[in-house]
Design an enzyme around this catalytic site. Structure first.
Site, PDB file in Angstrom:
ATOM      1  N   GLU A 131       1.123  -2.600 -13.048  1.00  0.00           N
ATOM      2  CA  GLU A 131       1.630  -2.266 -11.708  1.00  0.00           C
ATOM      3  C   GLU A 131       2.756  -3.196 -11.269  1.00  0.00           C
ATOM      4  OE1 GLU A 131       0.682   0.543 -10.656  1.00  0.00           O
ATOM      5  OE2 GLU A 131      -0.865   0.686 -12.187  1.00  0.00           O
ATOM      6  N   ALA A 135      -4.783   2.440 -10.467  1.00  0.00           N
ATOM      7  CA  ALA A 135      -4.011   1.675  -9.483  1.00  0.00           C
ATOM      8  C   ALA A 135      -2.745   2.455  -9.172  1.00  0.00           C
ATOM      9  CB  ALA A 135      -3.664   0.284 -10.024  1.00  0.00           C
ATOM     10  N   MET A 136      -2.037   2.033  -8.110  1.00  0.00           N
ATOM     11  CA  MET A 136      -0.797   2.696  -7.702  1.00  0.00           C
ATOM     12  C   MET A 136       0.204   1.652  -7.246  1.00  0.00           C
ATOM     13  SD  MET A 136       1.055   5.278  -7.309  1.00  0.00           S
ATOM     14  CE  MET A 136       2.713   5.187  -6.651  1.00  0.00           C
TER      15      MET A 136
END
Length: 1035
Positions: free
Chosen positions: A474, A439-440
């Site tokens: 995140e 994920a980012m």
């Protein structure tokens, strides 16, 4: 990565020459090519654009020509043939002429004597060289520049050598880091993507402030064709400027004849065109197949760490924060997303729609910018004045509900815990079909793999744990990383270490039913394993190349960073001191960039009023030097002597460092060992120190619940006392403490500090062990020994090790059911035990798994296999030719992502050579198997002997294509290298790995992961050489 692999006895029958002439054999067999050429299976036809490969180390050898009989020219001949797609392995001897270039020519046996004239010329030449050397030696010191020798060395600075830009002019900058003379204030970005042509055009307007007088502006851009550029200073007129480019550092520059003065403001406007990135970074295209079988195309971004420059010209370093106003055009059938809410949409004359987003309300680093053009479907909920949405492709809309629920809970938790509300109006979580990272954390637009965001309503808690952990990580970044950002990539841990720590801590509060404690304990063990190597690095370390930036994304920045934060928190009195410190840190540096010292200083200031603990002094020892301490304890009655040294695994005579750590040593004893109030603390600052207990004790257990980042050696008597205590009452220690004893004693055996017999003494208590963490840690350690024996072709010893593992854990394995299980910890335990049993070919396990898969097939997927059992069942199915085809068909048509990934691992666990080649081929092309899954495929294949042969040769043949897909130094490349090397333990394996990587030069030879691989093989070899006699006697 799974802990266990498939039993080698299940593999397809491989030709003897392929196995024994592998990278795992000291001497190659010599076979008659004409007689044996039919033995090897025929590989499926490959696509024309595919690089043909076969296992290099297992090629058939022509009689009379050994593997080492080729000289350099012949090696070049083979390499050239390989580039042309020619397979040496599939050739028949009938195709070779008697005049083969591989026939070695006898060297001449004599040489002619040089003439007198030649001798005279050579002597004269030597005299001249010697004379010039003496003249230069006796000349005064001189720094030679283009203008000659003007001044002595002491006063003459070395002249900077500027590189040449693409147009032939000098490029005005010669460093990786940008100059600090210009500060970007805001960006106005207009992007026009064309999803049919896979191209985009753009216009970037950068408003800047001049901090220091300069005659140049240097910034970043990569693969951008700049068609027009103008510059305006203050209120003046805009004029055309030339943009220079230096591609090796992905830098752009504009030169000015007149100096730009400090305090002035300026605007640089650029128009450009580019292709979508064909990798997983920058502005890249993705696709998926809808329910009607149609291919749907989309575009997404992934900018961290160095790829915003591939989408628009920018100052692409974390410290250059600015605001962003973004406009994107699209077809009417699509929608767009960016960091901020949409402000308006405008119909354009060309039939497209332009979406304009609000200007960012916060200053952002460029790596956090994001935008998407797709046809996704959202579900939405308002949480604490923030609109939270989860997006997916329409077909997977039903798998988004859990993500929305857990995100809402976590957002409220973080708002309260950090005492700072999430600053943006909206928070989008988007599942991208093609996405390399897990994920980012893009601010306001977090992107995910589908497998880390989407989960079905009937999914197990273990599957939900994966999704919740990634989301928690995140979301923590929205504060640690986005609100407060590290100044440079050397302090990446300030982002990733904090996010990793908060991911586990938050879920223990928000969703305790997910039981993330076992997972956090396991990752701390693995971080210790990596940090014990000489190739490790300090948490905060120098980063001077783009490859080093990529390599910072490893377990030291993530898991070690989280581990030392856990240790620090545990050393504070009470529950709130640590929280107060990080709140102070976030508020003090909100919107700014920091380094490690800023964090420690904030925490020190918070604690001064109560305990006068100098956090900076304590924690600098943990972030400024690599590795961790080994604490040796000597107990004599009530007197305890502690000694620290660097726990350094080294395969040579490397001198151990004199490093010292400020260690908050926690301990419990035989009179009180379970409750938190039993824990006592002694701070070890020196090489050695002594303290006294209130009374005599039988044993001490240091590092209570393994909250400290160190390993403990209790000495022979101490280990014996602890082992005896566990045999008497397994519950005398917490499960975390029992798991840490297992991890520590195996680590000490690897170091050579304890004999393996002592390891075996501790395992005598295992018959009473039922908790997940101790059992899974023991399984991992014994399984690692088994795999190394298998890859050494110690088949008899490997078979006996397999029997030992099955006997040790037989009773606990027999207790496991194949029905639904609600408890996460029990799911983890069952999954580990049954995967182990089936991988070692335990008959009952194989039968039950096979039966469950057949029922699953017959039900057309309507029968649900419990989530924690799916990997075991699919892996068993992958071992049979009959069920492999059915499993592959299921994989192709599966829509549930978590299940699909487990199917892929099952497919990759096959021992069938043709299918191994087929899977690797599919993954490289992105056909049927997404290229992003190649690291997973390779790591799964490498859990078996035959699979690792194919994976190793595939990597050698396709290295250049792999580093086109995955950047050098990236986590994907790190994973691939570790997978194919971590269980090797012979000199032959070491030689082959070393030869391949040393030949890569700038294409990867200097990667830290390569040094780690070589070091690991040497350590494995040393351990095996030292302990094989003990294993033979014991087994």
């Amino acid at each position: 990565m799974d802990l266990f692999d498939s039993n080698s006895s299940e593999r397809a029958s491989l030709p003897r020459n392929m196995i024994e002439n592998s990278m795992f054999e000291e001497e190659p067999d010599v076979v008659d090519l004409a007689k044996d050429s039919t033995a090897f299976p025929t590989f499926p036809a490959l696509e024309p654009d595919e690089v043909t490969y076969e296992p290099r180390s297992s090629r058939l050898l022509v009689r009379g020509l050994g593997e080492n009989d080729m000289d350099d020219d012949e090696e070049d001949c083979e390499s050239s043939a390989r580039l042309l797609g020619m397979s040496f392995m599939n050739r028949s001897s009938a195709h070779r002429s008697n005049s083969s270039p591989y026939t070695r020519q006898a060297p001449p046996r004599s040489c002619s004597r040089p003439s007198s004239r030649t001798i005279v010329v050579c002597v004269l030449f030597l005299v001249i060289v010697a004379s010039m050397t003496m003249v230069l030696y006796f000349l005064p010191g001189c720094t030679f520049t283009k203008a000659g020798c003007r001044k002595p060395n002491k006063t003459s600075p070395i002249e900077t050598v500027y590189p040449i830009s693409t147009n032939g002019e000098l490029f005005p900058w010669a460093q990786l880091r940008l100059p600090q003379s210009i500060k970007p204030l805001s960006y106005d970005l207009t992007l026009n993507p064309d999803l049919d042509k896979m191209t985009f055009t753009g216009r970037t307007v950068i408003n800047m402030s001049i901090l220091h007088s300069t005659n140049r502006i240097v910034f970043h851009g990569a693969n951008l064709n700049i068609t027009k550029a103008t510059f305006k200073l203050g209120d003046g007129q805009a004029s055309d400027v030339t943009v220079l480019e230096y591609k090796p550092r992905q830098q752009l520059a504009v030169n000015f004849s007149e100096e730009l003065k400090a305090g002035q403001y300026c605007v640089l406007t650029m128009e450009y065109s580019a292709n979508f990135s064909n990798t997983y970074d920058g502005f890249y295209n993705s696709s998926y197949t809808d329910k009607d079988g149609n291919k749907r195309v989309l575009a997404a971004t992934q900018f961290e760490p160095l790829s915003a420059r591939k989408a628009f010209p920018c100052f692409d370093e974390p410290a250059f924060k600015a605001t962003f106003l973004i406009k994107i055009s699209r077809k009417k059938a699509y929608m767009t997303l960016s960091n901020m809410p949409k402000a308006k949409s405008t119909n354009l004359s060309n039939g497209l729609v332009q979406d304009e987003f609000e200007k960012t309300s916060v200053n952002m680093s460029t790596y956090l910018v994001a935008f998407i053009v797709a046809d996704f479907t959202p579900i939405t909920k308002n949480v604490s004045e923030t609109q939270v949405s989860v997006y997916s492709v329409p077909e997977k809309h039903g798998h988004t509900e859990y993500a929305l629920t857990i995100t809402s809970k976590l957002l409220e938790f973080y708002n309260n815990f950090f005492d700072i509300n999430y600053p943006l109006k909206k928070l989008d979580l988007v599942a991208i079909p093609d996405f390399l990272a897990g994920a980012m954390e893009n601010w306001g637009l977090i992107t995910f793999r589908e497998t880390t965001l989407l989960v079905g309503k009937e999914s197990s808690l273990l599957e939900k744990q994966v999704v919740a952990s990634v989301i928690a990580h995140e979301l923590a970044h929205q504060w640690f990383g986005n609100l407060v950002t590290m100044r440079w990539w050397n302090d990446l841990w300030l982002n990733e270490g904090f996010a990793t720590y908060m991911e586990y801590m938050s879920l223990q509060e928000v969703s305790p039913d997910l039981e993330t404690g076992n997972l956090f304990l396991s990752v701390r063990f693995r971080a210790l394993d990596k940090d014990a190597l000489n190739s490790s690095h300090a948490v905060s370390t120098d980063v001077n190349t783009t490859e080093q930036v990529e390599e910072m994304f490893d377990s030291v920045s993530y898991e070690k960073g989280a581990s030392i934060l856990l240790m620090l928190n545990a050393s504070f009195p009470g529950d709130q001191q640590f929280r107060k410190g990080i709140i102070e840190y976030l508020k003090q540096f909100s919107g700014l960039n920091t380094d490690t010292d800023d964090l420690w200083n904030s925490l020190t200031q918070t604690d001064k009023s109560t305990h006068h603990m100098n956090v900076s002094q304590m924690m600098t020892s943990w972030t400024s030097q690599k590795g961790f301490p080994l604490v040796t304890v000597n107990l004599m009655g009530n007197q305890v002597t502690l000694t620290q040294e660097h726990f350094l695994l080294t395969s040579d005579n490397t001198t151990h460092t004199s490093s010292l750590w400020n260690i908050p040593v926690t301990y419990v004893n035989d009179s009180c060992s379970l409750a938190p109030e039993c824990r006592q603390v002694f701070t070890l600052k020196n090489k050695s120190d002594t303290f006294k207990l209130s009374k005599n004790v039988t044993w001490l257990k240091l590092n209570y619940k393994n909250t400290g980042f160190y390993i403990v050696d209790y000495g022979k008597d101490g280990w014996s006392a602890l082992t005896k205590a566990l045999k008497t009452n397994v519950s005398v220690l917490t499960y975390e403490d029992r798991a840490s004893l297992i991890h520590n004693i195996f680590a000490l055996s690897r170091l050579g500090r304890v004999p393996f017999r002592q390891v075996l003494n501790l395992q005598d208590y295992f018959s009473a062990e039922t908790e997940t963490s101790p059992v899974t840690e023991a399984l991992l350690q014994f399984n690692n020994i088994y795999r190394q024996l298998e890859k050494r072709q110690e088949s008899n010893l490997a078979s006996r090790m397999k029997n030992f593992i099955m006997k040790t854990f037989h009773n606990l394995t027999a207790e496991q059911t194949w029905e639904e299980e609600e408890n996460v910890s029990k799911q983890e335990l069952r999954s580990a035990l049954l995967e182990m049993a089936c991988s070692l070919n335990e008959e009952n396990c194989i039968q039950l798994a096979t039966s469950l898969f057949k029922k699953y097939m017959e039900s057309n997927g309507t029968l649900r296999i419990p989530g924690d059992l799916q990997q075991t069942v699919f892996t068993v199915a992958g071992q049979s030719d009959e069920t492999w085809d059915a499993l592959f068909d299921m994989y192709v048509h599966a829509t549930y992502d978590s299940e699909k990934r487990k199917m892929l691992k099952g497919l990759a666990s096959t021992q069938n050579p043709q299918r191994l080649v087929q899977i690797l081929s599919f993954g490289l092309r992105g056909s049927h198997i997404q290229t992003q899954e190649l690291p997973l495929v390779i790591s799964t294949m490498c859990q078996s002997f035959a699979g690792c042969l194919f994976a190793w040769d595939f990597i050698q043949e396709n290295w250049d294509r792999l580093i086109e897909k995955f950047p050098i130094g990236s986590f994907a490349i790190q994973t691939i290298i570790k997978s194919v090397t971590s269980q090797s333990s012979t000199q032959a394996q070491l030689n082959k790995v070393q030869a391949f990587f040393s030949g890569l030069k700038e294409r990867g030879s200097q990667m830290r992961s390569v040094q780690e691989a070589l070091e690991t093989i040497k350590l494995n070899q040393r351990w095996m050489d030292r302990n094989l006699p003990t294993l033979r006697r014991w087994l």
